[in-house]
Structure formats: C-alpha cells, structure tokens
Write a protein that holds these residues in place. Structure first.
Motif, short mmCIF file in Angstrom:
data_model
loop_
_atom_site.label_atom_id
_atom_site.label_comp_id
_atom_site.label_asym_id
_atom_site.label_seq_id
_atom_site.Cartn_x
_atom_site.Cartn_y
_atom_site.Cartn_z
N LEU A 102 0.80 -1.23 0.00
CA LEU A 102 0.00 0.00 0.00
C LEU A 102 0.83 1.28 0.00
CD1 LEU A 102 -2.84 -0.98 2.49
CD2 LEU A 102 -2.94 -0.90 0.00
N VAL A 103 2.06 1.22 0.47
CA VAL A 103 2.89 2.42 0.55
C VAL A 103 4.15 2.23 -0.31
CG1 VAL A 103 4.20 3.98 2.06
CG2 VAL A 103 2.08 2.93 2.89
N ILE A 104 4.36 3.18 -1.19
CA ILE A 104 5.58 3.20 -2.00
C ILE A 104 6.34 4.46 -1.63
CG2 ILE A 104 6.58 3.20 -4.32
CD1 ILE A 104 3.90 2.06 -5.32
N THR A 105 7.61 4.31 -1.26
CA THR A 105 8.46 5.45 -0.95
C THR A 105 9.48 5.57 -2.07
OG1 THR A 105 8.20 5.04 1.41
CG2 THR A 105 10.02 6.49 0.73
N PHE A 106 9.42 6.68 -2.78
CA PHE A 106 10.36 6.95 -3.87
C PHE A 106 11.49 7.83 -3.36
CE2 PHE A 106 6.36 6.20 -6.11
CZ PHE A 106 6.76 5.35 -7.11
N LYS A 112 -4.42 7.07 -2.16
CA LYS A 112 -5.17 7.57 -1.00
C LYS A 112 -4.51 8.83 -0.43
CE LYS A 112 -6.51 6.06 3.64
NZ LYS A 112 -6.44 4.94 4.58
N LYS A 113 -3.17 8.84 -0.40
CA LYS A 113 -2.45 9.96 0.19
C LYS A 113 -1.06 10.02 -0.43
CE LYS A 113 -1.03 9.34 4.40
NZ LYS A 113 -0.89 9.19 5.85
N ALA A 114 -0.60 11.22 -0.70
CA ALA A 114 0.76 11.43 -1.19
C ALA A 114 1.35 12.59 -0.40
CB ALA A 114 0.76 11.74 -2.68
N LYS A 115 2.59 12.45 0.02
CA LYS A 115 3.23 13.55 0.74
C LYS A 115 4.73 13.49 0.51
CE LYS A 115 3.74 11.16 5.14
NZ LYS A 115 3.58 11.25 6.58
N SER A 116 5.34 14.66 0.57
CA SER A 116 6.79 14.69 0.49
C SER A 116 7.31 14.45 1.90
CB SER A 116 7.30 16.00 -0.09
OG SER A 116 6.84 17.10 0.65
N SER A 117 8.42 13.79 1.99
CA SER A 117 8.98 13.43 3.29
C SER A 117 9.73 14.61 3.90
CB SER A 117 9.95 12.26 3.12
OG SER A 117 10.64 12.00 4.31
N THR A 118 9.46 14.87 5.17
CA THR A 118 10.22 15.90 5.86
C THR A 118 11.49 15.30 6.43
OG1 THR A 118 8.92 15.49 7.85
CG2 THR A 118 8.20 17.29 6.43
N ILE A 119 11.51 13.98 6.56
CA ILE A 119 12.70 13.30 7.09
C ILE A 119 13.71 13.04 5.98
CG2 ILE A 119 13.51 11.19 8.22
CD1 ILE A 119 10.65 11.04 9.48
N ILE A 120 13.22 12.66 4.82
CA ILE A 120 14.08 12.39 3.65
C ILE A 120 13.74 13.45 2.61
CG2 ILE A 120 14.76 10.67 1.94
CD1 ILE A 120 13.23 8.60 3.73
N SER A 178 14.55 14.07 -0.32
CA SER A 178 14.31 13.60 -1.69
C SER A 178 13.26 12.50 -1.72
CB SER A 178 15.62 13.08 -2.29
OG SER A 178 16.05 11.93 -1.60
N GLY A 179 12.54 12.31 -0.62
CA GLY A 179 11.58 11.20 -0.53
C GLY A 179 10.15 11.63 -0.78
N LEU A 180 9.41 10.78 -1.46
CA LEU A 180 8.00 10.98 -1.73
C LEU A 180 7.29 9.71 -1.32
CD1 LEU A 180 5.83 12.82 -3.17
CD2 LEU A 180 6.16 11.31 -5.12
N LEU A 181 6.30 9.83 -0.44
CA LEU A 181 5.55 8.67 0.03
C LEU A 181 4.17 8.69 -0.58
CD1 LEU A 181 7.60 9.59 2.38
CD2 LEU A 181 6.31 8.00 3.76
N MET A 182 3.75 7.56 -1.16
CA MET A 182 2.42 7.44 -1.75
C MET A 182 1.72 6.25 -1.12
SD MET A 182 3.25 8.32 -5.70
CE MET A 182 1.73 9.16 -6.04
N THR A 183 0.52 6.48 -0.59
CA THR A 183 -0.28 5.43 0.03
C THR A 183 -1.48 5.16 -0.86
OG1 THR A 183 0.39 6.22 2.20
CG2 THR A 183 -1.50 4.73 2.11
#
Length: 140
Positions: free
Chosen positions: A57-61, A104-112, A114-119
């Motif tokens: 369900l979650v892909i982290t790019f 369902k949800k997409a957000k840019s990572s504040t921890i990474i 260059s990271g993008l999390l998509m649920t």
C-alpha cells in the motif's frame, strides 16, 4: 533529433495530452519517476530507488540527486507532489486523473528531503510504470 509521427502534437503537457501523438512526443520531453527499459523492466528515471511496504500500500520513492530544472533549481519531492495534486484537481482537464485517484495519500517526506511517500487504496506495486507525468515545476 527527428521523430516521425502520424500527426502533429496538439499539446506537449503530459497530463493534458489526450491524443496519441501528443502523448508520445511529450513522453520524449518529460521524465517520470520510473520507466520501462528495453526489456520492459521497470527501472528508475527521476527516482533512483523505491521501496514498497509489505502490504503493497505504501511506495516510498527516493529521487535521483543532481536533477535540475531548466532554471537550475533542483528537482524536489515537492515538485512531484505538486504534479500529483494538479493531476487530481477537478479543474485540471486531464484524462489521467482516474489513475491517480487510486492514491489515497501522497506527501513529500520531511525526514528524507528527496523522498515521496504514496499510500494507495489497494496494492499498486505492479502499476509503478503508469506515471508518465511525474514532475511539473510549480511556479518555474
């Protein structure tokens, strides 16, 4: 470069190109998070790597480092997130919003940075290749 085509492109903006010629030509100009290689394997394009959660369900790019816009500004996860938001906006006349509404949800990572999390609403790892228009510069 010379590219043969069956017609003229009516538009070169990937999320707005609805005819095959426009879609094909914009695909030569713009990059996605991933793409297919010559053997039809999914490989990174703007994403240098990604992880899929165990439930699918979650892909982290993770974006490639050193990618810049024409004005020299670096590509960020916020740029990719902006493109997603424009694509699902009901005011955007795109034929592709339905594909992106499965997220369902997409957000840019504040921890990474260059990271993008998509649920996703359901497991989507097999659909990684369906993202021709992964990044649009917001305000550039």
């Amino acid at each position: 470069m010379v590219e043969g085509s069956i017609g003229d492109a009516s538009n070169l903006i990937p999320i707005l190109s609805s005819d095959s010629t426009s879609h094909e030509i914009s695909g030569l100009v713009f990059n996605g998070l991933v793409k297919y290689d010559k053997d039809v394997n999914i490989v990174g394009d703007l994403a240098e790597s990604w992880e899929v959660s165990k439930d699918g369900l979650v892909i982290t790019f993770h974006l490639r480092k050193g990618v810049k816009w024409h004005d020299g500004h670096p590509l960020t996860a916020r740029d990719v997130l902006y493109t997603y938001q424009v694509t699902i906006d009901p005011k955007t006349p795109t034929a592709y919003s339905g594909d992106f509404l499965k997220v369902k949800k997409a957000k840019s990572s504040t921890i990474i940075p260059s990271g993008l999390l998509m649920t996703s609403l359901r497991p989507r790892a097999h659909e990684l290749g369906d993202n021709r228009s992964a990044a649009t510069s917001h305000g550039r």
